[in-house]
Motif scaffolding. Structure first.
Motif, PDB file in Angstrom:
ATOM      1  N   ASP A 105      31.179  58.121 -36.675  1.00 26.46           N
ATOM      2  CA  ASP A 105      31.137  56.745 -36.169  1.00 26.46           C
ATOM      3  C   ASP A 105      31.070  56.697 -34.653  1.00 26.46           C
ATOM      4  N   ILE A 106      31.662  57.677 -34.001  1.00 23.97           N
ATOM      5  CA  ILE A 106      31.538  57.756 -32.538  1.00 23.97           C
ATOM      6  C   ILE A 106      30.076  57.955 -32.166  1.00 23.97           C
ATOM      7  N   GLN A 107      29.397  58.875 -32.852  1.00 22.63           N
ATOM      8  CA  GLN A 107      27.983  59.115 -32.579  1.00 22.63           C
ATOM      9  C   GLN A 107      27.138  57.877 -32.841  1.00 22.63           C
ATOM     10  N   THR A 108      27.427  57.180 -33.943  1.00 25.43           N
ATOM     11  CA  THR A 108      26.632  56.006 -34.302  1.00 25.43           C
ATOM     12  C   THR A 108      26.746  54.920 -33.250  1.00 25.43           C
ATOM     13  N   VAL A 109      27.957  54.640 -32.790  1.00 23.67           N
ATOM     14  CA  VAL A 109      28.141  53.581 -31.791  1.00 23.67           C
ATOM     15  C   VAL A 109      27.528  53.990 -30.460  1.00 23.67           C
ATOM     16  N   GLN A 110      27.621  55.238 -30.103  1.00 19.44           N
ATOM     17  CA  GLN A 110      26.980  55.694 -28.860  1.00 19.44           C
ATOM     18  C   GLN A 110      25.471  55.507 -28.931  1.00 19.44           C
ATOM     19  N   LEU A 113      20.659  49.311 -27.604  1.00 16.78           N
ATOM     20  CA  LEU A 113      20.783  47.947 -27.081  1.00 16.78           C
ATOM     21  C   LEU A 113      20.342  47.877 -25.622  1.00 16.78           C
ATOM     22  N   GLN A 114      20.687  48.886 -24.869  1.00 19.41           N
ATOM     23  CA  GLN A 114      20.255  48.905 -23.468  1.00 19.41           C
ATOM     24  C   GLN A 114      18.744  49.042 -23.369  1.00 19.41           C
ATOM     25  N   ASP A 115      18.157  49.854 -24.233  1.00 15.92           N
ATOM     26  CA  ASP A 115      16.705  50.044 -24.214  1.00 15.92           C
ATOM     27  C   ASP A 115      15.949  48.776 -24.604  1.00 15.92           C
ATOM     28  N   ARG A 116      16.572  47.894 -25.392  1.00 19.09           N
ATOM     29  CA  ARG A 116      15.913  46.661 -25.819  1.00 19.09           C
ATOM     30  C   ARG A 116      16.008  45.556 -24.774  1.00 19.09           C
ATOM     31  N   SER A 117      16.761  45.779 -23.719  1.00 20.23           N
ATOM     32  CA  SER A 117      16.911  44.751 -22.684  1.00 20.23           C
ATOM     33  C   SER A 117      15.563  44.424 -22.057  1.00 20.23           C
ATOM     34  N   GLY A 118      15.317  43.136 -21.878  1.00 19.15           N
ATOM     35  CA  GLY A 118      14.104  42.698 -21.218  1.00 19.15           C
ATOM     36  C   GLY A 118      12.884  42.619 -22.114  1.00 19.15           C
ATOM     37  N   ARG A 119      12.990  43.003 -23.355  1.00 20.37           N
ATOM     38  CA  ARG A 119      11.847  42.926 -24.262  1.00 20.37           C
ATOM     39  C   ARG A 119      11.839  41.571 -24.958  1.00 20.37           C
ATOM     40  N   ALA A 120      10.652  41.018 -25.113  1.00 22.43           N
ATOM     41  CA  ALA A 120      10.531  39.687 -25.706  1.00 22.43           C
ATOM     42  C   ALA A 120      10.659  39.715 -27.220  1.00 22.43           C
ATOM     43  N   GLU A 121      10.346  40.831 -27.836  1.00 23.62           N
ATOM     44  CA  GLU A 121      10.359  40.934 -29.293  1.00 23.62           C
ATOM     45  C   GLU A 121      11.784  40.800 -29.830  1.00 23.62           C
ATOM     46  N   PRO A 122      12.038  39.867 -30.755  1.00 31.77           N
ATOM     47  CA  PRO A 122      13.386  39.755 -31.330  1.00 31.77           C
ATOM     48  C   PRO A 122      13.696  40.974 -32.192  1.00 31.77           C
ATOM     49  N   TRP A 123      14.960  41.256 -32.345  1.00 35.89           N
ATOM     50  CA  TRP A 123      15.347  42.445 -33.091  1.00 35.89           C
ATOM     51  C   TRP A 123      16.491  42.161 -34.065  1.00 35.89           C
ATOM     52  N   MET A 124      16.568  43.026 -35.066  1.00 38.33           N
ATOM     53  CA  MET A 124      17.715  43.082 -35.963  1.00 38.33           C
ATOM     54  C   MET A 124      18.219  44.519 -35.966  1.00 38.33           C
ATOM     55  N   LEU A 125      19.466  44.698 -35.576  1.00 36.02           N
ATOM     56  CA  LEU A 125      20.088  46.016 -35.565  1.00 36.02           C
ATOM     57  C   LEU A 125      21.220  46.032 -36.587  1.00 36.02           C
ATOM     58  N   ALA A 126      21.162  46.964 -37.532  1.00 35.82           N
ATOM     59  CA  ALA A 126      22.220  47.134 -38.519  1.00 35.82           C
ATOM     60  C   ALA A 126      22.999  48.401 -38.175  1.00 35.82           C
ATOM     61  N   VAL A 127      24.307  48.258 -38.021  1.00 36.00           N
ATOM     62  CA  VAL A 127      25.175  49.385 -37.681  1.00 36.00           C
ATOM     63  C   VAL A 127      26.190  49.543 -38.805  1.00 36.00           C
ATOM     64  N   GLY A 128      26.212  50.714 -39.428  1.00 35.00           N
ATOM     65  CA  GLY A 128      27.141  50.973 -40.515  1.00 35.00           C
ATOM     66  C   GLY A 128      28.180  52.005 -40.129  1.00 35.00           C
ATOM     67  N   LEU A 129      29.458  51.617 -40.157  1.00 35.31           N
ATOM     68  CA  LEU A 129      30.556  52.530 -39.827  1.00 35.31           C
ATOM     69  C   LEU A 129      31.158  53.093 -41.107  1.00 35.31           C
ATOM     70  N   HIS A 130      31.411  54.389 -41.134  1.00 30.00           N
ATOM     71  CA  HIS A 130      31.884  55.070 -42.340  1.00 30.00           C
ATOM     72  C   HIS A 130      33.369  54.854 -42.609  1.00 30.00           C
ATOM     73  N   LYS A 131      34.163  54.731 -41.589  1.00 26.44           N
ATOM     74  CA  LYS A 131      35.594  54.551 -41.811  1.00 26.44           C
ATOM     75  C   LYS A 131      35.891  53.078 -42.042  1.00 26.44           C
TER      76      LYS A 131
END
Length: 485
Positions: free
Chosen positions: A181-186, A192-210
């Motif tokens: 989970d540490i790796q996933t959040v990192q 999220l930082q890479d998507r800054s400034g882009r006009a295209e909308p996004w959906m990000l799904a984050v799954g934590l194991h614990k």
């Protein structure tokens, strides 16, 4: 209107130029052991702060208390009876129908979609590909350290490593000096930082194991829960009125090295009181670890400039029993197995998360829980929903459907407990439990089931359960089997 369709409606309800981004956070085996849900023991400052700016659904229920079926139901908005997925042995597009998934719907509407961690259940349940090429715009990310999830790294009383249930660890001593989970959040923070400034909308799904077992977390989180502060289960033994078919014998827990050494008799033997408190301590510590990671994720969202235009939906895939009624784990139609947190944050209505900074629970041992959300919905809701309504505005203004009953189900291979009662293979399902939860009552019927036709045989009732939550929140007194006057 419930979780998945509501999420789609809210994100797409404005013009293309102003579409909202979507952050979906799924937490594995998470019961409402949170301060915002009124749990006095939980230390969850970041989730509590999110709740203060969210709609909190206090009675949200999964459709089956098993990861694969539950996640497939949530992500396709179809019940296990429709997906034909009661175990972890098939892929719904092949077994039941080529249904659209929630991320697929976003992708088809111009969203860039990404998956990190455990979103779809891995393996054949998602075709060994996390439902590619349908759902995601890029290859899904899985942390490399997940390969060591069951490695014998839990120190036992003999000072040697074991594959235990109770598993606080030194992160720096782990095989890859990190945890999944540490790796996933990192990874999500960089994305999220890479998507800054882009006009295209996004959906990000984050799954934590614990807090999925093993209850592995950085050992420091145990300091939040001194063992003397952890109470034993309020109802630690199997109630006399609980039908044998309804019993969850927690087989996967029994297979852990430390539990096996306790020599607990199968199927009804109780977990020793001293060990029960350690398991409860470890579960809460794992939840606080998850809270820290969610805080990091929300901080990354704010730092990258996405907070003001991102809908956030956070939920578990089902609950987890912590010794209530003598049961541990999930695998049941009970309240503890099916109920899970559900938080929905709308930036235009709940307030902005801009400037969010995580609060480390480790440095706030006296953190006082913040109970409730900006809006509190007590109507029972499910993690599935019908197709989106045509009237988007009306659906957004009335986010809870008029129906006030949530349905769940669970399969059994026999009327009495056996080793595979928790996770029977599809071909072995002989009984199905169908449960309806209203605001006050839970009623469950266990009926014979034909796995060849995949149909319940309603005339062949095996057992039933009825609980009045106004006086029996632990579901210890089965009124269906109570003597009548």
């Amino acid at each position: 209107m419930r979780a998945p369709s509501l999420l789609l409606l809210l994100a797409l309800s404005v013009g293309a130029a102003g579409r909202l981004n979507v952050l979906l956070v799924l937490v594995d085996d998470l019961r409402p052991a949170l301060g915002c849900y009124g749990d006095p023991l939980a230390v969850t400052p970041n989730l509590d702060r999110l709740a203060v700016q969210s709609t909190l659904f206090s009675r949200a229920y999964a459709q089956q208390a098993l990861c694969g079926p539950s996640r497939t139901s949530l992500l396709t908005s179809r019940r296990p009876d429709t997906t034909r997925l009661f175990d972890t042995g098939s892929y719904w597009r092949q077994a039941a129908g080529n249904f659209s998934s929630l991320p697929q719907l976003f992708r088809e509407r111009g969203y860039y979609t990404a998956s990190m961690g455990k979103v779809f259940h891995p393996g054949i349940v998602s075709n060994y590909s996390d439902d590619q090429p349908y759902s995601w715009s890029e290859p899904p990310y899985h942390p490399s350290s997940q390969a060591d999830k069951d490695a014998p790294v839990c120190l036992g009383e003999d000072g040697k490593p074991h594959s235990n249930l109770y598993c606080p660890v030194d992160v720096s001593a782990q095989p890859q000096r990190t945890l999944p989970d540490i790796q996933t959040v990192q990874r999500a923070a960089r994305w999220l930082q890479d998507r800054s400034g882009r006009a295209e909308p996004w959906m990000l799904a984050v799954g934590l194991h614990k807090p999925h077992i093993p209850l592995k977390m950085p050992w420091q989180y145990l300091n939040l829960y001194p063992i003397d502060s952890v109470s034993p289960p309020a109802q630690p033994t199997r109630p006399a009125g609980l039908p044998p078919v309804a019993w969850n014998p927690w087989s996967d827990v029994r297979h852990r090295d430390d539990v096996r050494q306790l020599n607990i008799s199968f199927p009804y033997g109780p977990m020793p009181g001293f060990f029960a408190r350690f398991v409860r301590q470890a579960y809460y510590a794992a939840v606080s670890y998850v809270d820290e990671l969610v805080g990091q994720l929300l901080e990354a969202l704010a730092t990258a400039g996405h907070a003001d235009n991102t809908v956030i939906l956070l939920c578990g895939d089902h609950g987890w029993a912590l010794g209530e009624r003598g049961e541990w784990a999930k695998y049941s139609t009970s309240e503890d197995a099916t109920r899970t947190p559900l938080l929905l944050h709308l930036p235009s209505r709940s307030g902005s998360l801009a400037g969010f900074r995580r609060v480390s629970a480790l440095h706030r041992l006296q953190t006082r829980p913040v109970e409730g959300g900006a809006v509190h919905v007590s109507t029972p809701v499910e993690l599935v929903d019908p197709p989106p309504a045509a009237d988007v505005v009306a659906a957004c203004d009335a986010p809870v459907a008029a129906a006030a009953v949530a349905f769940s189900q669970y399969p059994r291979p026999s009327v009495t407990p056996r080793a595979d009662s928790d996770q029977p293979r599809l071909r072995d399902v002989a009984v199905m439990g169908f449960s309806a939860r209203s605001a006050r009552y839970r009623y469950t019927e266990w009926v014979r089931y034909d796995p060849a036709t995949m149909r319940p045989l309603w005339r062949h009732l095996v057992a039933d359960e009825l609980y009045d939550h106004a006086v029996d929140p632990l579901e210890a007194a089965n009124l269906a089997q109570a003597p009548t006057a």
